[in-house]
Design a protein around this motif. Structure first.
Motif, mmCIF file in Angstrom:
data_model
loop_
_atom_site.group_PDB
_atom_site.id
_atom_site.type_symbol
_atom_site.label_atom_id
_atom_site.label_comp_id
_atom_site.label_asym_id
_atom_site.label_seq_id
_atom_site.Cartn_x
_atom_site.Cartn_y
_atom_site.Cartn_z
ATOM 1 N N GLY A 1 2.551 1.691 -3.299
ATOM 2 C CA GLY A 1 1.589 2.200 -4.286
ATOM 3 C C GLY A 1 1.387 3.699 -4.139
ATOM 4 N N LEU A 2 1.296 4.163 -2.891
ATOM 5 C CA LEU A 2 1.115 5.605 -2.670
ATOM 6 C C LEU A 2 2.332 6.380 -3.169
ATOM 7 N N GLY B 1 -0.114 6.133 -6.723
ATOM 8 C CA GLY B 1 -1.393 5.406 -6.754
ATOM 9 C C GLY B 1 -1.368 4.197 -7.669
ATOM 10 N N ARG B 2 -0.170 3.720 -8.006
ATOM 11 C CA ARG B 2 -0.084 2.572 -8.923
ATOM 12 C C ARG B 2 0.721 1.433 -8.318
ATOM 13 N N TYR C 1 0.832 -1.204 0.000
ATOM 14 C CA TYR C 1 0.000 0.000 0.000
ATOM 15 C C TYR C 1 0.869 1.257 0.000
ATOM 16 N N LEU D 1 -5.744 2.427 -5.232
ATOM 17 C CA LEU D 1 -4.600 2.017 -6.059
ATOM 18 C C LEU D 1 -5.075 1.317 -7.341
ATOM 19 N N LEU E 1 -6.653 -3.173 -2.026
ATOM 20 C CA LEU E 1 -5.924 -1.946 -2.353
ATOM 21 C C LEU E 1 -6.662 -1.130 -3.412
#
Ligand SMILES: NC(=O)C1=CN([C@@H]2O[C@H](COP(=O)(O)OP(=O)(O)OC[C@H]3O[C@@H](n4cnc5c(N)ncnc54)[C@H](O)[C@@H]3O)[C@@H](O)[C@H]2O)C=CC1
Ligand SMILES: C[C@H](CCCC(C)(C)O)[C@H]1CC[C@H]2[C@@H]3[C@H](O)CC4=CC(=O)CC[C@]4(C)[C@H]3CC[C@]12C
Length: 346
Positions: free
Chosen positions: A209-210, A214-215, A206, A281, A276
């Protein structure tokens, strides 16, 4: 145990009770085992959350200790009716030496067995792992397998090697005479990959991803299926086994049970996106994604991630009436809610 049971006289010990799974086992016991008088929580590192448990009707005893120290284990076990042994070193990333993994997971388990024998504790439940079966390094799929499915279990990595050896010790100890002359009753639970509140790798994905705007990036084929299980259901199965082991000793003693529920079979990454995704995400393709995940990847974790390993069994239902306590929808909702509370949430 039956007489004492009616009068809330049972003493339980949970080793590793401050870990990801251990905390859920501890909380589940306090909620769902009305016969409990004392709950001992034995761990190398005690969590501050234990304090809030000490105000309830059950005596909660926190014991800071090391399973590799036989005398510390024996002192904690003495007087306990049931031991749930979840303590272990879960390292598949090479951070810990193979010797240390062996010492904690194998010698630590031997210490727990000997403590039961020496002090007269009769019921021992061991948290094993699906890893004692596979996936193996040949990448052979295990598709909807059960406890009797033939599979070439080949262990080279220290973690599955240690879990397999420890499980064997626990099963072989079934029937040994404990202090007082009665037989020890043991069994082993084999969770698949556990997810839920407190799951460290999920938290790491997580945060990554942030950081990546966001991916997350797909690194393994979506066709590879993993069987996963919600931590609350794993805890529930431990509590049920502990409850039933005395009355069904002949059936359950020396047995292994996969830990399963109704979580859908999906690839590791698609499954994680169930939680997620709702946290904002996206999962995308990238040409060379493995570079990004270098710290997590080695020949062993790559083989695990790339091999289908799914469990389909009803042995726990048949032997001790196990049904998952949490539906897939509830498990998913609870996990999403937890991810959303993780520091740095979008
Ligand atoms: N996380 C997973 O997906 C799976 C875990 N398991 C097994 O479940 C058990 C619990 O795993 P997790 O909760 O994920 O790991 P965790 O690392 O969160 O919990 C393990 C606990 O054991 C304690 N511990 C480690 N060494 C110790 C020692 N020498 N003495 C006393 N306590 C010690 C740790 O402090 C920790 O609190 C382990 O035995 C693991 O092999 C099995 C299948 C899947
Ligand atoms: C780290 C692996 C995933 C990499 C995905 C990436 C970065 C390429 O997208 C994890 C894939 C499968 C995991 C293991 C599996 O869930 C079974 C396990 C059981 C245990 O008893 C301990 C943990 C583990 C070995 C778990 C470890 C991480 C993975 C290899």
């Amino acid at each position: 145990m039956a007489d004492s049971a009616e009068t809330q006289e049972l003493v339980y010990l949970v080793t590793g009770g401050c870990g990801f799974l251990g905390e859920h086992v501890v909380r589940m016991l306090l909620q769902r085992e009305p016969r409990l008088r004392e709950l001992r929580i034995f761990d190398l590192h005690l969590g501050p959350w234990l304090e809030e448990l000490k105000t309830g009707p059950v005596q909660v005893t926190a014991i800071q200790g090391d399973v590799t120290q036989a005398h510390e284990v024996a002192a904690a076990v003495a007087g306990a009716h049931v031991v749930i042994h979840t303590a272990g070193l879960v390292d598949v990333f090479g951070k810990t030496s193979p010797e240390t993994i062996h010492e904690v997971n194998v010698q630590g388990t031997q210490n727990v067995i000997e403590a039961c024998v020496q002090t007269g504790t009769r019921f021992l439940i061991y948290t094993s792992s699906m890893e004692v079966v596979g996936p193996n390094t040949k990448g052979q799929p295990f598709y909807r397998g059960n406890e009797n499915t033939p599979y070439e279990a080949v262990h080279r990595h220290p973690y599955p090697c240690s879990k397999a050896l420890a499980e064997q010790l626990v099963l072989e100890a079934n029937g040994r005479e404990v202090l007082g002359g009665l037989p020890l009753v043991t069994c082993a639970l084999r969770p698949t990959g556990i997810y839920g509140e407190g799951h460290q790798i999920m938290r790491d994905f997580y945060h990554q991803g942030l950081r990546l705007g966001g991916r997350l990036f797909r690194a393994i084929p979506a066709s590879v299926e993993h069987g996963r299980v919600y931590v609350g259901n794993v805890a529930w199965m431990h509590v049920l086994v502990a409850r039933e082991l005395e009355h069904r000793a002949a059936l359950m003693g020396g047995q292994v049970y996969f830990c399963y529920d109704n979580s859908p079979y999906k690839s590791y990454e698609d499954f994680n996106m169930e939680f997620l995704g709702p946290c904002g995400l996206l999962l995308q393709w990238l040409l060379r994604p493995l570079m990004l995940y270098a710290p997590l990847l080695n020949p062993y974790t790559l083989a695990v991630a790339n091999t289908t390993f799914t469990v389909s069994t009803d042995k726990a239902r048949r032997h001790f009436g196990y049904e998952p306590l949490f539906s897939w929808e509830e498990s998913r909702t609870r996990t999403i809610r937890w991810v959303q509370t993780v520091e740095g949430s979008a």
